[in-house]
Every structure is written in structure tokens, then in C-alpha cells.
Design an enzyme around this catalytic site. Structure first.
Site, PDB file in Angstrom:
ATOM      1  N   PRO A  42     -13.655 -10.763 -11.601  1.00  0.00           N
ATOM      2  CA  PRO A  42     -14.153  -9.407 -11.863  1.00  0.00           C
ATOM      3  C   PRO A  42     -13.075  -8.409 -12.266  1.00  0.00           C
ATOM      4  O   PRO A  42     -13.390  -7.359 -12.799  1.00  0.00           O
ATOM      5  CB  PRO A  42     -14.806  -9.006 -10.527  1.00  0.00           C
ATOM      6  CG  PRO A  42     -14.272  -9.927  -9.510  1.00  0.00           C
ATOM      7  CD  PRO A  42     -13.905 -11.201 -10.215  1.00  0.00           C
TER       8      PRO A  42
ATOM      9  N   GLU B 210     -15.023   0.711  -6.157  1.00  0.00           N
ATOM     10  CA  GLU B 210     -14.798  -0.715  -5.879  1.00  0.00           C
ATOM     11  C   GLU B 210     -16.039  -1.477  -6.348  1.00  0.00           C
ATOM     12  O   GLU B 210     -17.165  -1.125  -5.986  1.00  0.00           O
ATOM     13  CB  GLU B 210     -14.566  -0.900  -4.372  1.00  0.00           C
ATOM     14  CG  GLU B 210     -14.719  -2.303  -3.845  1.00  0.00           C
ATOM     15  CD  GLU B 210     -13.742  -3.317  -4.447  1.00  0.00           C
ATOM     16  OE1 GLU B 210     -12.530  -3.094  -4.355  1.00  0.00           O
ATOM     17  OE2 GLU B 210     -14.212  -4.344  -4.995  1.00  0.00           O
TER      18      GLU B 210
ATOM     19  N   HIS C 283       0.813  -1.221   0.000  1.00  0.00           N
ATOM     20  CA  HIS C 283       0.000   0.000   0.000  1.00  0.00           C
ATOM     21  C   HIS C 283       0.847   1.272   0.000  1.00  0.00           C
ATOM     22  O   HIS C 283       0.472   2.280  -0.601  1.00  0.00           O
ATOM     23  CB  HIS C 283      -0.978  -0.026   1.182  1.00  0.00           C
ATOM     24  CG  HIS C 283      -2.032  -1.086   1.031  1.00  0.00           C
ATOM     25  ND1 HIS C 283      -2.280  -2.050   1.984  1.00  0.00           N
ATOM     26  CD2 HIS C 283      -2.883  -1.354   0.009  1.00  0.00           C
ATOM     27  CE1 HIS C 283      -3.252  -2.845   1.555  1.00  0.00           C
ATOM     28  NE2 HIS C 283      -3.619  -2.451   0.364  1.00  0.00           N
TER      29      HIS C 283
ATOM     30  N   ASP D 245     -10.143  -3.046   0.376  1.00  0.00           N
ATOM     31  CA  ASP D 245      -9.726  -3.278   1.771  1.00  0.00           C
ATOM     32  C   ASP D 245      -9.408  -1.970   2.492  1.00  0.00           C
ATOM     33  O   ASP D 245      -9.255  -1.952   3.714  1.00  0.00           O
ATOM     34  CB  ASP D 245      -8.536  -4.244   1.840  1.00  0.00           C
ATOM     35  CG  ASP D 245      -7.396  -3.805   0.949  1.00  0.00           C
ATOM     36  OD1 ASP D 245      -6.863  -2.713   1.160  1.00  0.00           O
ATOM     37  OD2 ASP D 245      -7.047  -4.568   0.014  1.00  0.00           O
TER      38      ASP D 245
ATOM     39  N   ASP E   3      -5.824  -0.552  -7.899  1.00  0.00           N
ATOM     40  CA  ASP E   3      -5.502  -1.527  -6.841  1.00  0.00           C
ATOM     41  C   ASP E   3      -6.473  -2.692  -6.984  1.00  0.00           C
ATOM     42  O   ASP E   3      -7.359  -2.891  -6.158  1.00  0.00           O
ATOM     43  CB  ASP E   3      -5.621  -0.847  -5.476  1.00  0.00           C
ATOM     44  CG  ASP E   3      -5.306  -1.803  -4.339  1.00  0.00           C
ATOM     45  OD1 ASP E   3      -4.766  -2.894  -4.601  1.00  0.00           O
ATOM     46  OD2 ASP E   3      -5.622  -1.449  -3.189  1.00  0.00           O
TER      47      ASP E   3
HETATM   48  N1  SPD Z   1      -2.110 -11.907  -6.148  1.00  0.00           N
HETATM   49  C1  SPD Z   1      -2.671 -10.855  -5.395  1.00  0.00           C
HETATM   50  C2  SPD Z   1      -2.728  -9.569  -6.123  1.00  0.00           C
HETATM   51  C3  SPD Z   1      -3.472  -8.605  -5.271  1.00  0.00           C
HETATM   52  C4  SPD Z   1      -3.356  -7.215  -5.669  1.00  0.00           C
HETATM   53  N2  SPD Z   1      -4.238  -6.358  -4.936  1.00  0.00           N
HETATM   54  C5  SPD Z   1      -4.204  -6.478  -3.555  1.00  0.00           C
HETATM   55  C6  SPD Z   1      -5.152  -5.570  -2.877  1.00  0.00           C
HETATM   56  C7  SPD Z   1      -4.544  -4.892  -1.734  1.00  0.00           C
HETATM   57  N3  SPD Z   1      -5.179  -3.666  -1.443  1.00  0.00           N
END
Ligand code: SPD
Length: 279
Positions: free
Chosen positions: A163, A106, A62, A86, A156
Site C-alpha cells: 500500500p 493512515e 520517531h 503506530d 512515515d
Molecule cells: N523497513 C521498514 C521501514 C519502516 C518505515 N516506517 C516505520 C514506521 C514507524 N512509525
């Protein structure tokens, strides 16, 4: 007898964690959503049985996805996050006092609700009045023509199955490009340069075609396949190394992973990537 959960990468590779207890398991219109309390990584979120984030290593992911664009964009008032359910990316973006408005789009409301309930250390900025959460389709959002442009666009998303599959193509990246003002920056998570090398390189090439050039950056996320992870950065006329010192200093003082040395070093290309990209 102990219980373990393994993410199956392929027929020969898994990544498993010992489970203390399952906190939540549900199914939305899009995917299964689970939160597991693990022994070694704390609480972890899974979507369709793939590890998404964990309390132990989420800061690397992050902080890089947020502070690399947010410390290099020319202005930093409006930020768009596609995905990010998240709440970890929004938490980091909102640490910048210059940010006035964040749209987070999202697709899966269950991810947001579950994260609010069970992952409060990751999504700790839900109540920030600058954050505007829309449960909807990020692909449709970047086709809109009625929005003020953004200074930073962050993708992200999860992996290129289910999806999130539409977040990995030229049309979507062109939409992100059209959302940015001059001097704006784009970043997306871009998979493992080791375990998903072809997907990673394809992303860098396609984003580069849309923006003129794209720069991958690398960092460790032990939860993800191979632990070697990537993000890809592109901009409208910004030098990726020109970090705004006034923004960077307070972030560096509190970050767990990001700092100006990490920022510069993360853009170093492994030789196999140099060869493939001809750099
Ligand atoms: N293989 C997992 C890839 C995940 C990428 N996004 C993760 C979300 C975290 N906020």
C-alpha cells in the site's frame, strides 16, 4: 526449542529476533498486521512480514522524523503526518506546545487499532485533542485543494511495496510540496543507504527536483535492513541547521536520541552518497 522470526531482505540477508509470543495477527484489505513480543527488542509491529517498529529502537526513528522538521520550520501550528499508524511520530510532534493541529492520514485502520491495543508505549498520544486521525489515502489527501496549508509534512510510511508504493514518486512529493506554506518543512523516511541504496538515492533526487534541493540524513535503526537508515528533508526556504532554540531546549531535555549535535551530525553525507549526488 526457541522460535525466531526473520525479515527476509533478499536471498542472502535476513534480520531475525527471538520470539516470546505472538500478540496479534490479522489481515486488513491492505496487508497483514502482526505484533510480536520479542526477547531482545520488546514488542514489535510487522506489516506484510516486514519489521516496522519496536519498543527498543523506535525513539531514534520517531524523534528524528519529528524533531528535525519541527525544530526548523518557520511556524509550527499545523502538521500533516501521512502514515504513522503506530502513533510514534504523532507522539513526538505533539511534544511541541506550539503545535495546534495535527492531521494524521493512515490508510489502514487495522494498524491504528492494533497499535492502540498492543503498542501503548509507542502511541501514547492518541487522546491528545490536537490529533485528528483520518483512516484514508494519503495520496488523495495531498491532492486536496480545500485545506489550510501545513507548516510541516511528515511521511512515515512503510517500504515501497504494497500500500505504500505510491508514497515514492514525484507526483506524491509534488502534492506534499503544495500542502506546505512558505517556511514549511517536509521529511520522509527514505530507506537504507546501504541495503536499498538505489531507492534511497532516487528518492533524494526526485524530492530535490520537486523542492529545489533535498537533504538526506542518517541514523541507526537496528530493526531495519543493515541498521543504517535514512530520512530525507526538504523545505520551502528554511535552513536545515537553523534550529529554533526555544523549541529545541525542552525537547532535548527529554529525548532519548535527538539533540542539537545529533541534528547537525545526521546531515553529514557518507562519501558514496556525496559522489552519487555530486556534492
Ligand atoms: N523497513 C521498514 C521501514 C519502516 C518505515 N516506517 C516505520 C514506521 C514507524 N512509525
Amino acid at each position: 526449542m526457541s522460535l525466531w522470526y526473520d525479515e527476509v531482505t533478499d536471498e542472502a540477508v535476513r534480520f531475525g529476533l527471538k520470539v516470546e509470543r505472538t500478540l496479534f495477527m490479522g489481515k486488513s484489505d491492505f496487508q497483514t498486521v502482526s505484533v510480536i513480543e520479542t526477547t531482545a527488542f520488546g514488542r514489535a509491529l510487522l506489516l506484510d512480514d516486514l519489521w516496522m517498529t519496536s519498543e527498543r529502537d523506535e525513539a531514534v526513528y520517531h524523534e528524528l522524523i519529528a524533531h528535525v522538521p519541527c525544530t526548523t520550520a518557520k511556524r509550527l501550528e499545523r502538521v500533516l503526518i501521512i502514515g504513522g499508524g503506530d502513533g510514534g511520530t504523532a507522539r513526538e510532534v505533539l511534544k511541541h506546545p506550539e503545535v495546534k493541529h495535527v492531521d494524521m492520514v493512515e490508510i489502514d485502520g487495522l494498524v491504528v487499532e492494533t497499535s492502540k491495543q498492543f503498542l501503548q508505549t509507542i502511541g501514547s498520544a492518541w487522546n491528545d485533542p490536537r490529533l485528528h486521525v483520518t483512516i484514508g489515502d494519503g495520496i488523495a489527501w495531498v491532492k486536496r485543494t480545500d485545506l489550510e496549508p501545513y507548516d510541516v509534512v511528515i511521511v512515515d510510511g512503510s517500504d515501497p511495496v504494497g500500500p505504500a508504493v505510491g508514497l515514492f514518486n514525484r507526483e506524491f512529493y509534488a502534492g506534499c510540496h503544495s500542502m506546505l506554506r512558505d517556511g514549511g518543512c517536509f521529511i520522509t523516511q527514505s530507506e537504507s543507504p546501504i541495503m536499498l541504496k538505489d531507492v534511497h538515492l532516487e528518492m533524494v533526487r526526485t524530492i530535490g527536483e520537486v523542492f529545489g534541493i533535498a537533504h538526506p540524513l542518517y541514523g541507526p535503526v537496528p530493526l531495519y535492513p543493515s541498521g543504517a537508515w535514512s530520512w530525507t528533508y526538504a523545505s520551502k526556504g528554511v535552513d536545515r541547521f537553523a534550529v529554533n532554540e526555544a523549541r529545541a531546549t525542552p525537547i532535548e531535555a527529554q529525548a532519548k536520541y535527538w539533540n542539537r549535535d545529533i541534528h547537525r551530525g545526521a546531515f553529514a553525507l557518507p562519501n558514496h552518497v556525496r559522489l552519487e549526488l555530486g556534492r
